[in-house]
Write a protein that holds these residues in place. Structure first.
Motif, PDB file in Angstrom:
ATOM      1  N   TYR A 376       0.835  -1.193   0.000  1.00  0.00           N
ATOM      2  CA  TYR A 376       0.000   0.000   0.000  1.00  0.00           C
ATOM      3  C   TYR A 376       0.875   1.250   0.000  1.00  0.00           C
ATOM      4  N   VAL A 377       0.293   2.321  -0.488  1.00  0.00           N
ATOM      5  CA  VAL A 377       0.871   3.641  -0.269  1.00  0.00           C
ATOM      6  C   VAL A 377      -0.130   4.431   0.567  1.00  0.00           C
ATOM      7  N   TYR A 378       0.362   5.034   1.651  1.00  0.00           N
ATOM      8  CA  TYR A 378      -0.432   5.888   2.524  1.00  0.00           C
ATOM      9  C   TYR A 378      -0.087   7.339   2.183  1.00  0.00           C
ATOM     10  N   TYR A 379      -1.087   8.209   2.190  1.00  0.00           N
ATOM     11  CA  TYR A 379      -0.828   9.584   1.783  1.00  0.00           C
ATOM     12  C   TYR A 379      -1.821  10.534   2.443  1.00  0.00           C
ATOM     13  N   SER A 380      -1.429  11.802   2.536  1.00  0.00           N
ATOM     14  CA  SER A 380      -2.333  12.848   3.031  1.00  0.00           C
ATOM     15  C   SER A 380      -2.919  13.593   1.839  1.00  0.00           C
ATOM     16  N   THR A 381      -4.190  13.978   1.977  1.00  0.00           N
ATOM     17  CA  THR A 381      -4.899  14.593   0.859  1.00  0.00           C
ATOM     18  C   THR A 381      -6.072  15.409   1.369  1.00  0.00           C
ATOM     19  N   TRP A 392      -5.245   8.799   3.665  1.00  0.00           N
ATOM     20  CA  TRP A 392      -5.864   7.762   2.830  1.00  0.00           C
ATOM     21  C   TRP A 392      -4.805   6.701   2.513  1.00  0.00           C
ATOM     22  N   ARG A 393      -5.258   5.584   1.973  1.00  0.00           N
ATOM     23  CA  ARG A 393      -4.321   4.602   1.435  1.00  0.00           C
ATOM     24  C   ARG A 393      -4.918   3.963   0.188  1.00  0.00           C
ATOM     25  N   THR A 403      -8.781   2.000  -6.063  1.00  0.00           N
ATOM     26  CA  THR A 403      -9.847   2.342  -5.122  1.00  0.00           C
ATOM     27  C   THR A 403      -9.252   2.821  -3.802  1.00  0.00           C
ATOM     28  N   PRO A 404      -8.883   4.099  -3.717  1.00  0.00           N
ATOM     29  CA  PRO A 404      -8.362   4.636  -2.455  1.00  0.00           C
ATOM     30  C   PRO A 404      -9.418   4.568  -1.353  1.00  0.00           C
ATOM     31  N   GLU A 405      -8.956   4.421  -0.113  1.00  0.00           N
ATOM     32  CA  GLU A 405      -9.865   4.377   1.032  1.00  0.00           C
ATOM     33  C   GLU A 405      -9.402   5.359   2.102  1.00  0.00           C
ATOM     34  N   PRO A 406     -10.344   6.111   2.681  1.00  0.00           N
ATOM     35  CA  PRO A 406      -9.971   7.040   3.746  1.00  0.00           C
ATOM     36  C   PRO A 406      -9.722   6.296   5.051  1.00  0.00           C
ATOM     37  N   LEU A 407      -8.658   6.687   5.754  1.00  0.00           N
ATOM     38  CA  LEU A 407      -8.348   6.099   7.053  1.00  0.00           C
ATOM     39  C   LEU A 407      -8.677   7.050   8.193  1.00  0.00           C
ATOM     40  N   THR A 408      -8.676   8.351   7.930  1.00  0.00           N
ATOM     41  CA  THR A 408      -9.088   9.338   8.929  1.00  0.00           C
ATOM     42  C   THR A 408     -10.119  10.255   8.297  1.00  0.00           C
ATOM     43  N   THR A 409     -11.104  10.656   9.067  1.00  0.00           N
ATOM     44  CA  THR A 409     -12.149  11.550   8.586  1.00  0.00           C
ATOM     45  C   THR A 409     -12.513  12.518   9.705  1.00  0.00           C
ATOM     46  N   GLU A 414      -4.978  15.721   9.518  1.00  0.00           N
ATOM     47  CA  GLU A 414      -4.046  14.600   9.679  1.00  0.00           C
ATOM     48  C   GLU A 414      -3.103  14.541   8.486  1.00  0.00           C
ATOM     49  N   THR A 415      -1.801  14.499   8.759  1.00  0.00           N
ATOM     50  CA  THR A 415      -0.793  14.513   7.694  1.00  0.00           C
ATOM     51  C   THR A 415       0.388  13.622   8.073  1.00  0.00           C
ATOM     52  N   ASP A 416       1.315  13.461   7.137  1.00  0.00           N
ATOM     53  CA  ASP A 416       2.619  12.821   7.350  1.00  0.00           C
ATOM     54  C   ASP A 416       2.506  11.416   7.936  1.00  0.00           C
ATOM     55  N   PRO A 417       1.900  10.484   7.193  1.00  0.00           N
ATOM     56  CA  PRO A 417       1.733   9.125   7.724  1.00  0.00           C
ATOM     57  C   PRO A 417       3.057   8.381   7.870  1.00  0.00           C
ATOM     58  N   VAL A 418       3.124   7.566   8.909  1.00  0.00           N
ATOM     59  CA  VAL A 418       4.232   6.633   9.135  1.00  0.00           C
ATOM     60  C   VAL A 418       3.602   5.318   9.593  1.00  0.00           C
ATOM     61  N   VAL A 419       3.963   4.212   8.954  1.00  0.00           N
ATOM     62  CA  VAL A 419       3.378   2.916   9.283  1.00  0.00           C
ATOM     63  C   VAL A 419       4.447   2.022   9.893  1.00  0.00           C
ATOM     64  N   VAL A 420       4.155   1.501  11.088  1.00  0.00           N
ATOM     65  CA  VAL A 420       5.039   0.553  11.769  1.00  0.00           C
ATOM     66  C   VAL A 420       4.185  -0.647  12.138  1.00  0.00           C
ATOM     67  N   GLY A 421       4.413  -1.775  11.480  1.00  0.00           N
ATOM     68  CA  GLY A 421       3.585  -2.949  11.708  1.00  0.00           C
ATOM     69  C   GLY A 421       2.156  -2.673  11.284  1.00  0.00           C
ATOM     70  N   ASP A 422       1.205  -2.902  12.195  1.00  0.00           N
ATOM     71  CA  ASP A 422      -0.199  -2.636  11.882  1.00  0.00           C
ATOM     72  C   ASP A 422      -0.664  -1.304  12.456  1.00  0.00           C
ATOM     73  N   GLN A 423       0.275  -0.461  12.869  1.00  0.00           N
ATOM     74  CA  GLN A 423      -0.087   0.818  13.465  1.00  0.00           C
ATOM     75  C   GLN A 423       0.271   1.977  12.531  1.00  0.00           C
ATOM     76  N   LEU A 424      -0.653   2.900  12.443  1.00  0.00           N
ATOM     77  CA  LEU A 424      -0.479   4.108  11.639  1.00  0.00           C
ATOM     78  C   LEU A 424      -0.234   5.280  12.576  1.00  0.00           C
ATOM     79  N   PHE A 425       0.890   5.948  12.395  1.00  0.00           N
ATOM     80  CA  PHE A 425       1.226   7.155  13.147  1.00  0.00           C
ATOM     81  C   PHE A 425       1.150   8.340  12.188  1.00  0.00           C
ATOM     82  N   TYR A 426       0.787   9.500  12.722  1.00  0.00           N
ATOM     83  CA  TYR A 426       0.658  10.675  11.879  1.00  0.00           C
ATOM     84  C   TYR A 426       0.612  11.924  12.749  1.00  0.00           C
TER      85      TYR A 426
END
Length: 736
Positions: A376-381, A392-393, A403-409, A414-426
């Protein structure tokens, strides 16, 4: 400016002795419990009161980075001028402050990097040198200042150790070596174990090359170093082999090659190719250029074109994102382009073929993250929420539609995603919360605030006002977005109003705390404060800014070519005049940098409309800038454009300038020359226009000292009170 207290609390403050102190503590505690946040006072049914220091007291977090293999993330928190590096161990859940700087010294912290084994963190302290070869020294320290690389263990067992003057630190894959750049050359530092007396051996120059080297990265096996060699009219991409001690140039040509990235196996390099510079060609930050995606074989140096932009779609799309080009573990190249009207992220096979838009829709894609598996690619938009940012990712697969999907609404930023394991930091903020660090498990609907865990004690969380989205049209039909801050008051008396204009101009103010540096976060906080003081505040996202597509950002006749964006400021004033809660005779302007330019332009052209203004380091004469700041002044202002550039400047309309203005500027400004303010103030004084100045010796454009922001906003507060609040109120029923 001190805290403003009124009502019973303020009257009690006249008492003396221990009994009063006890009563005051009890009252503060009661307010905290009842209001669910920091104590602040209220005056009957009037607006909540708090000070400028209070609303600027929250920590602001930036520079979020992660090392998934080590299970750690890190960031910088700036709170009232104190900058601190934090690290969070994802596995243990522990957050540690790694630095202990105690003063507001103006020395910025940036370029955080964590070693793959998680044992070390490198960072840069201090700012880059100006044209005179001097690093920012906003305290005017007789010892001077420097920009240097520092290293420290992530367990917090030692204070930071200075490695060397330089920047751009990057760890080797084993974490035992550190590369950095000093004076345009690449240096190497060996890092012994944690038990060593000296954590860093004396750095050595790795190799010598012409030009200025940047974009330095290690090969996946740690045996080679990839870099860009910037040489003026052209750039080269080079690979240095540490064992053979040779440099291989990849597909050298007459172009400006940049942003190189390794293939997962280290056998190839992809890079962005931009045409070389022509004689007399000048930079235009609002323009564009053609670009191409290239890939080259490291062993032979031979390269080929994978994709060519159809027009001048490059420039902003490569300069704005932190990583304009990626090569993922799933063997896809990801890059940004504006060739379809918005800054989107595109995927391309390293062998060429079909180009895929990974972030479709009428929205901008910004910062990205790709986990190690490359799925996946995670991104801010700002997709579906144009005046905010969310995470989103989208799956990086060849099967099926994108088919992008929103992760935060919601109402957060929310910006600057960082993924470590199954956790999303931002990075996370809201309309009444400054930018901090948050996390959630991927797929969860709720977030956890990691830092700060609690609001700052003095921060007026419960007293802030939620800005409203306002959309109006300029005289030529351009649609303009703005944020409206209204006083928390039931008063029916028409109020003074303020129009705020951001800088850049490649910026967009949002319906919440700004994510793009403390400069704009402070401006948002100040607009909140001004609303609390009774002003109706309108923050205008004028054309030439970002967030609304390429056509809006590259609007015709903007800036030195006609100041078309000034129509948006006039439309903002017209909107305010139409409101029954605004006194049309008491509208002021304020802004910094490009916003300072528009403030001065408004006072020069329409002192009949704008009663006063605060101009913070604004451009005042485009023609002068084109000849003296740099060739073309950053906007490609040549001889043919000089006349229109001057006519698009505040300096052109000085005969019509009547309204008072406060000018704020620091004299080591590297973005807008201090002489711009020196010149204009002298000319206005000669004409008898009321002017005030606030000058900061040795600070830079984005004031590095927190106390200078406080002093600026205190002066702004006093100035507007004098020129707007002290004038007689206009009756509610008066004609507009």
């Amino acid at each position: 400016m001190v805290g403003l207290f009124c009502g019973k609390t303020r009257n009690l403050s006249r008492l003396q002795g221990s009994s009063f102190r006890l009563m005051k503590l009890l009252l503060i505690g009661w307010l905290t419990v009842c209001l669910g946040g920091p104590a602040f006072s209220q005056s009957g049914s009037g607006p909540s009161r708090y000070s400028i220091e209070d609303v600027l007291s929250a920590p602001y977090c930036a520079g979020l980075v992660g090392e998934p293999q080590a299970g750690r993330i890190a960031w910088v928190s700036a709170q009232e001028g104190i900058r601190t590096v934090f690290v969070h161990n994802v596995r243990s859940g522990q957050t540690t402050a790694l630095t202990n700087y105690q003063t507001d010294d103006g020395q910025d912290i940036s370029d955080l990097h964590i070693s793959a084994d998680g044992r070390w963190l490198a960072f840069v302290r201090g700012g880059a040198k100006n044209s005179e070869g001097v690093s920012p020294n906003p305290t005017s320290s007789p010892a001077g200042a420097e920009q240097a690389v520092y290293l420290l263990p992530t367990d917090g067992s030692r204070a930071p150790v200075r490695v060397s003057p330089g920047n751009q630190p990057v760890f080797s894959p084993t974490g035992k070596r550190l590369l950095f750049v000093q004076g345009g050359q690449v240096y190497l530092a060996e890092i012994p174990g944690l038990s060593a007396d000296k954590p860093v051996n004396a750095p050595v120059r790795l190799f010598t090359a012409r030009g200025s080297q940047s974009d330095v990265t290690w090969s996946p096996d740690g045996g080679r170093v990839l870099f860009s060699s910037v040489r003026g009219y052209h750039n080269f991409i080079g690979v240095y082999d540490l064992s053979r001690k040779v440099i291989t140039w990849l597909a050298p040509g007459v172009d400006r090659d940049q942003s190189p990235v390794w293939s997962p196996d280290g056998s190839q390099v992809a890079f962005i190719r931009v045409p070389g510079k022509k004689h007399g060609e000048m930079e235009n930050v609002q323009g564009g250029h053609r670009f191409a995606i290239w890939v080259a074989d490291v062993a032979t140096g031979e390269g080929r074109t994978l994709w060519q932009s159809p027009a001048d779609d490059g420039g902003f799309a490569q300069d704005y994102p932190a990583e304009p080009l990626r090569w993922t573990a799933s063997n896809k190249l990801l890059f940004f382009s504006e060739h379809e009207g918005w800054m989107h992220l595109y995927a391309l096979s390293p062998t060429g073929g079909k180009l895929t838009d990974m972030t479709p829709g009428a929205a901008e894609a910004e910062e990205t993250a790709v986990p190690a598996d490359g799925r996946y690619v995670y991104y801010s938009t700002n997709l579906n929420d144009i005046d905010r940012r969310h995470i989103w990712r989208v799956a990086l697969t060849d099967a099926g539609p994108v088919t992008p999907e929103p992760l935060t609404t919601g109402t957060g930023i929310e910006t600057d995603p960082v993924v470590v394991g199954d956790q999303l930091f931002y990075r996370s903020a809201s309309w009444n919360r400054s930018t901090g660090i948050a996390k959630r498990r991927v797929g969860d609907s709720s977030q956890t605030l990691l830092f700060p865990a609690e609001p700052a004690p003095r921060f007026p969380t419960m007293a802030l006002t939620e800005p409203k989205q306002i959309v109006f049209k300029a005289a030529d039909g351009v649609e303009v977005h703005a944020q409206l801050f209204l006083p928390n008051s039931t008063s029916q008396t028409p109020r003074p109003a303020l129009v705020f204009m951001h800088g850049g101009p490649m910026r967009q103010m949002l319906l919440g705390w700004h994510y793009r540096g403390s400069y704009y976060a402070n401006a948002y906080a100040m607009n909140q404060y001004l609303a609390s003081q009774g002003y109706v505040v309108l923050s205008v996202n004028y054309r030439a800014g970002i967030g609304y597509g390429r056509a809006f950002r590259r609007a015709d006749r903007q800036g030195p070519r006609g100041a078309s964006e000034y129509q948006d400021i006039l439309a903002a004033a017209k909107y305010l005049q139409s409101r029954p809660d605004v006194n049309p005779l008491k509208i002021g302007l304020w802004g910094g940098s490009y916003g300072g330019y528009l403030t001065a332009l408004g006072l020069a052209r329409n002192s009949d409309l704008f009663a006063c203004g605060v101009d913070i380091h604004g451009v005042h004469d485009w023609a002068w800038r084109g000849n003296h700041f740099s060739p073309g002044g950053g906007w490609a202002i040549g001889e043919a454009e000089a006349k229109v550039a001057f006519e698009s400047s505040p300096a052109f309309n000085l005969d019509f300038w009547r309204s008072p203005c406060l000018f704020v500027h620091a004299d080591d400004d590297r973005n807008v020359t201090f002489a711009e303010t020196v010149d204009l103030v002298q000319k206005l004084r000669d004409k008898g226009v009321p002017t005030e100045v606030l000058i900061f010796p040795d600070d830079v454009h984005s004031f590095l000292l927190h106390k200078n922001w406080v002093r600026t906003y205190q002066a702004l507060d006093v100035f507007f009170r004098k020129h707007l609040m002290s004038q007689p109120e206009k009756p509610l029923t008066s004609e507009k």
